[in-house]
Design a protein around this motif. Structure first.
Motif, PDB file in Angstrom:
ATOM      1  N   SER B  21       0.666  -0.871   0.146  1.00 19.86           N
ATOM      2  CA  SER B  21       0.433   0.209   0.403  1.00 19.86           C
ATOM      3  C   SER B  21       0.759   1.418   0.022  1.00 19.86           C
ATOM      4  CB  SER B  21      -0.611  -0.329   1.534  1.00 19.86           C
ATOM      5  OG  SER B  21      -1.642  -1.122   1.336  1.00 19.86           O
ATOM      6  N   ALA B  22       1.948   0.940   0.762  1.00 19.62           N
ATOM      7  CA  ALA B  22       3.157   2.292   1.411  1.00 19.62           C
ATOM      8  C   ALA B  22       3.466   2.314  -0.574  1.00 19.62           C
ATOM      9  CB  ALA B  22       4.357   2.112   1.533  1.00 19.62           C
ATOM     10  N   LEU B  23       4.192   1.573  -1.102  1.00 19.52           N
ATOM     11  CA  LEU B  23       4.534   2.099  -2.443  1.00 19.52           C
ATOM     12  C   LEU B  23       3.204   2.346  -3.552  1.00 19.52           C
ATOM     13  CD1 LEU B  23       6.830  -1.239  -3.008  1.00 19.52           C
ATOM     14  CD2 LEU B  23       7.463   1.038  -3.665  1.00 19.52           C
ATOM     15  N   PHE B  24       1.766   1.801  -3.312  1.00 16.26           N
ATOM     16  CA  PHE B  24       1.219   1.730  -3.956  1.00 16.26           C
ATOM     17  C   PHE B  24       0.630   3.730  -3.671  1.00 16.26           C
ATOM     18  CE2 PHE B  24      -3.386   2.495  -5.511  1.00 16.26           C
ATOM     19  CZ  PHE B  24      -3.456   2.040  -6.449  1.00 16.26           C
ATOM     20  N   LEU B  25       0.685   4.464  -2.691  1.00 14.48           N
ATOM     21  CA  LEU B  25       0.460   5.529  -2.466  1.00 14.48           C
ATOM     22  C   LEU B  25       1.233   6.571  -2.423  1.00 14.48           C
ATOM     23  CD1 LEU B  25      -1.815   4.501   0.162  1.00 14.48           C
ATOM     24  CD2 LEU B  25      -2.434   4.963  -2.330  1.00 14.48           C
ATOM     25  N   LEU B  26       2.659   5.805  -2.905  1.00 13.96           N
ATOM     26  CA  LEU B  26       3.847   7.089  -2.842  1.00 13.96           C
ATOM     27  C   LEU B  26       4.060   7.760  -4.201  1.00 13.96           C
ATOM     28  CD1 LEU B  26       6.696   6.939  -1.456  1.00 13.96           C
ATOM     29  CD2 LEU B  26       8.069   5.404  -3.204  1.00 13.96           C
ATOM     30  N   GLY B  27       2.980   7.484  -4.917  1.00 16.48           N
ATOM     31  CA  GLY B  27       3.677   8.643  -6.157  1.00 16.48           C
ATOM     32  C   GLY B  27       2.230   9.619  -5.706  1.00 16.48           C
ATOM     33  N   LEU B  28       1.131   9.362  -5.485  1.00 14.74           N
ATOM     34  CA  LEU B  28      -0.228  10.000  -5.238  1.00 14.74           C
ATOM     35  C   LEU B  28       0.032  10.747  -4.196  1.00 14.74           C
ATOM     36  CD1 LEU B  28      -2.886   7.870  -6.687  1.00 14.74           C
ATOM     37  CD2 LEU B  28      -3.018  10.402  -7.409  1.00 14.74           C
ATOM     38  N   TYR B  29      -0.243  10.207  -2.766  1.00 13.61           N
ATOM     39  CA  TYR B  29      -0.134  10.517  -1.342  1.00 13.61           C
ATOM     40  C   TYR B  29       1.245  10.015  -0.574  1.00 13.61           C
ATOM     41  CZ  TYR B  29      -4.934  10.909  -2.780  1.00 13.61           C
ATOM     42  OH  TYR B  29      -6.155  10.957  -3.771  1.00 13.61           O
ATOM     43  N   PRO B  30       2.017  10.925  -0.581  1.00 11.81           N
ATOM     44  CA  PRO B  30       3.503  10.080  -0.038  1.00 11.81           C
ATOM     45  C   PRO B  30       3.695  10.408   1.599  1.00 11.81           C
ATOM     46  CG  PRO B  30       3.442  12.532  -1.684  1.00 11.81           C
ATOM     47  CD  PRO B  30       2.341  11.793  -1.977  1.00 11.81           C
ATOM     48  N   ASP B  31       2.236  11.145   1.676  1.00 12.00           N
ATOM     49  CA  ASP B  31       2.319  10.989   3.387  1.00 12.00           C
ATOM     50  C   ASP B  31       1.652  10.640   4.016  1.00 12.00           C
ATOM     51  OD1 ASP B  31      -0.130  12.191   1.743  1.00 12.00           O
ATOM     52  OD2 ASP B  31       0.092  14.329   2.344  1.00 12.00           O
ATOM     53  N   ILE B  32       0.687  10.289   3.385  1.00 13.96           N
ATOM     54  CA  ILE B  32      -0.273   8.318   3.529  1.00 13.96           C
ATOM     55  C   ILE B  32       0.875   7.435   3.694  1.00 13.96           C
ATOM     56  CG2 ILE B  32      -1.766   6.820   3.212  1.00 13.96           C
ATOM     57  CD1 ILE B  32      -3.402   9.014   2.472  1.00 13.96           C
ATOM     58  N   SER B  33       1.793   6.894   2.414  1.00 14.30           N
ATOM     59  CA  SER B  33       2.963   6.270   1.872  1.00 14.30           C
ATOM     60  C   SER B  33       3.598   6.054   3.632  1.00 14.30           C
ATOM     61  CB  SER B  33       3.802   6.410   1.065  1.00 14.30           C
ATOM     62  OG  SER B  33       4.318   5.211   0.549  1.00 14.30           O
TER      63      SER B  33
END
Lengths: 89, 610
Positions: B21-33
């Motif tokens: 999930s962290a990898l998936f969100l890295l581009g869009l939401y780096p903070d959540i990642s």
């Protein structure tokens, strides 16, 4: 320094080796006390009139108790010597 | 609080899911990642810490837990201290379940430890709020990890490896907290979660639910608490909602416990029910009195030097207080609770040939594993006692009574020979195999000093099996000749039965007494009698042959069978000396040294001849 060596050094500094010996001595003294009580009871029973079989059994028990006490006292003596050795070190 | 083994099987999938999930969100939401990565690191760190403490304590933790739980207040205190120290309620739970399975502690004590452990688990909140948010992670976390990695390169012992894992674990936990904090801080610039804050009981219920769901998903209330505290520290959630989230984390962990218990044994299930009842009650009290508790926290915070604006530490204090109140509220009913738990999960038809005390969860707990092997060997002894008694055509109940031995041998068990082979396959072989297998697997976790104890236990098991096998050989002629028309051979075989009955009675007495002197005396006496009754040594056999009182066939049978009887006696005494004498460090050496050796037996026998 290895952890075991370190623990040994701490044990020596705090006199914990003696603590182990003291524990052993206490257990042994308790056991000797109980054996002595038993010895007294057997001796008392032997004074009463008994049939040969019962007398034989009691005598056998007495022999065993005496032998165990002898062994115990020898061990206790050894522990005292060991403790003194630790003290002088 | 995380409990039971299912966590172990879910650990890897949770970490993988978090990282993906962290990898998936890295581009869009780096903070959540970053927050998700932080949670993953926190969980990995906890796992390292638990493993480290297991290796470092090397059985000490188990010994302390076993010896300091003999009454409820002590059990609660021990549960609290142990969990606070090792930062792992799951490790404490596993140890407690193992103790229960090995019958080392009572269910009341186990429940007490679990209650105490609930308070102990609040230490994580303190760790995060006091150190985690104050320490400059980049300065301390990395060196800790590096030290942890380097230690095993130079110091190879298990204890040092354990210390290394604790260092790595703590470092990774701090790193995880750092990432979470950073993530929440960056997130604040985009979305401000605090705008969703809700007042009143609606807000409390919603946030309790959110906290519960988060704990069920992450499978760790400690991790949930870490998220709540870091979110609170960065102002992403308000204090009142954080309190409700903390209650939710406690409630959510019960779901984890119940799910985990599905795979656990009956003891694990009973403890999960106790845990469930405790946490639900505590949660209920906390929700009802949340405002009063918050006032109490404010009042106490001033007295313990926590600033009125220091919400993270106040949250940690709240977490501790409501768990303490929970313990105070539920503890008076602990006996009622235990009586209820005792009625649950009763195993249906326990197979006598199956191990009763061995559980794989004990394998990594050296002292518990040893105790379980001793208990299982005693179980094997009980089965062997029955087989040997029946093989000698004697009734177990008569042997265990005080009926004169001459009457015991007259009252036969059966007119037909008992099938020892069938008994052996059903009641001995399986347990024996499991004990040996368990011992071999436990060996790698056991200290060098205890390896000797483990070896002697294996020998005790072998002695028991040998005694059963010898009984099988002995049985062949025993039934035949103990009813023979030749009075001499009949007398000799009944002598063998009588002597072995005496020995079995002696060992039974030894097995039920705690008096050291009685055990010592009885086993010494048994040794003397074994030598005295040996008809090969005492000349009886020679006399029977010389005077032609028995024929050649009888003589060979008697010679072989008396050797079997002698071996049975020797094996049973050796086994009893191992499993029925105290195995504590100081007492063991005394028992070992006080035990009669061949020379002593000779001395006693010579005295009798005089």
């Amino acid at each position: 320094m290895g952890i075991k060596k370190f623990i040994k050094k701490v044990q020596h500094t705090l006199g914990l080796n003696n603590y182990v010996i003291e524990n052993k001595k206490k257990s042994l003294k308790d056991l000797l006390k109980k054996l002595n009580e038993r010895k007294k009871i057997i001796k008392k029973s032997l004074k009463k009139p008994l049939d040969t079989k019962a007398e034989k059994e009691l005598n056998e028990e007495l022999d065993i108790v005496c032998l165990q006490m002898k062994k115990g006292k020898k061990m206790l003596h050894k522990l005292y010597t060991e403790k003194n050795k630790h003290k002088t070190q | 609080m995380q409990i039971f083994n299912s966590y172990k099987s879910l650990f890897a999938p949770i970490i993988i899911l978090l990282l993906l999930s962290a990898l998936f969100l890295l581009g869009l939401y780096p903070d959540i990642s970053m927050i998700l990565g932080g949670i993953a690191l926190f969980l990995i760190g906890m796992e390292y810490m638990e493993g480290g403490f297991k290796a470092f304590s090397g059985g000490t933790l188990e010994k302390v837990l076993q010896k300091s739980t003999n009454n409820t207040p002590k059990a609660i205190t021990t549960g609290f201290l142990a969990t606070a120290l090792v930062q792992s309620s799951s490790l404490i739970s596993i140890i407690v379940i193992s103790f229960l399975s090995a019958e080392l502690i009572t269910l009341t004590s186990a429940v007490g430890v679990i209650f105490g452990s609930n308070i102990g688990t609040t230490a994580t909140a303190w760790l995060v709020s006091v150190f985690g948010l104050k320490i400059k992670i980049s300065v301390y976390a990395m060196p800790m990890i590096v030290i942890g990695i380097f230690i095993p390169l130079f110091l190879k012992s298990n204890s040092w490896k354990g210390i290394a894992s604790i260092f790595i674990g703590l470092g990774i936990i701090f790193l995880g907290i750092g990432y979470m904090k950073e993530g929440f801080e960056t997130l604040k610039e985009g979305i401000h979660l605090a705008q969703y804050a809700m007042a009143g009981y609606t807000g409390i219920f919603i946030y309790v639910l959110v906290g519960s769901i988060a704990t069920v998903v992450i499978q760790s209330s400690s991790a949930t608490m870490a998220i709540i505290i870091t979110a609170l520290a960065t102002g992403q959630i308000d204090y009142a909602n954080a309190l409700a989230l903390a209650i939710g984390a406690n409630v959510g962990t019960t779901v984890t416990a119940v799910l985990g218990a599905l795979k656990s044994n009956e003891n694990g299930k009973r403890l999960a029910v106790a845990h469930f009842i405790f946490n639900i009650t505590t949660g209920f009290i906390a929700i009802v009195f949340i405002y009063q508790l918050a006032d109490l926290v404010d009042y106490l915070a001033v007295h313990v030097g926590i600033g009125i604006e220091n919400y993270t530490m106040k949250l940690a204090l709240f977490h501790t207080i409501f768990n303490i109140i929970g313990v105070l509220a539920v503890s008076p009913f602990i006996n009622i609770l235990v009586r209820y738990l005792d009625t649950l999960f009763i195993p249906q038809g326990v197979h006598r040939g199956k191990p009763k005390y061995l559980d794989d969860s004990m394998l990594t707990l050296p002292s518990t594993a040893l105790s379980a092997i001793i208990m299982e060997t005693k179980h094997l002894y009980e089965n062997a006692f029955e087989i040997i008694s029946h093989g000698l055509n004697l009734k177990q109940s008569n042997i265990k009574s005080s009926i004169p031995l001459d009457d015991v041998i007259k009252d036969s068990y059966s007119k037909n020979a008992v099938d020892i082979d069938a008994f052996y396959h059903h009641e001995i072989k399986g347990i024996y195999g499991e004990i040996i297998d368990f011992s071999t697997r436990a060996q790698s976790h056991i200290d060098t000093e205890d390896i000797e104890v483990l070896y002697s236990l294996k020998l005790a098991n072998r002695d028991l099996v040998e005694a059963v096998k010898d009984t099988k050989h002995l049985q062949k002629n025993l039934l035949r000749y103990s009813q023979s028309t030749n009075t001499h051979i009949k007398k000799q075989y009944n002598h063998i039965r009588r002597d072995l009955a005496e020995l079995l009675r002696t060992i039974h007495t030894v097995s039920i007494t705690d008096e050291e002197d009685v055990i010592l005396l009885l086993l010494s006496k048994a040794k003397v009698h074994t030598e005295k009754y040996d008809i090969l040594a005492n000349g009886t056999l020679d006399k029977l042959i010389r005077e032609s009182l028995i024929n050649n066939e009888m003589a060979t049978s008697l010679m072989n069978d008396s050797a079997y009887a002698y071996a049975i006696s020797k094996n049973l005494i050796a086994m009893a000396e191992i499993i029925f004498t105290e195995r504590s460090t100081s007492a063991t050496s005394i028992n070992e040294e006080m035990a009669m050796d061949a020379e002593d037996v000779k001395e006693i026998l010579e005295k009798k001849d005089d």
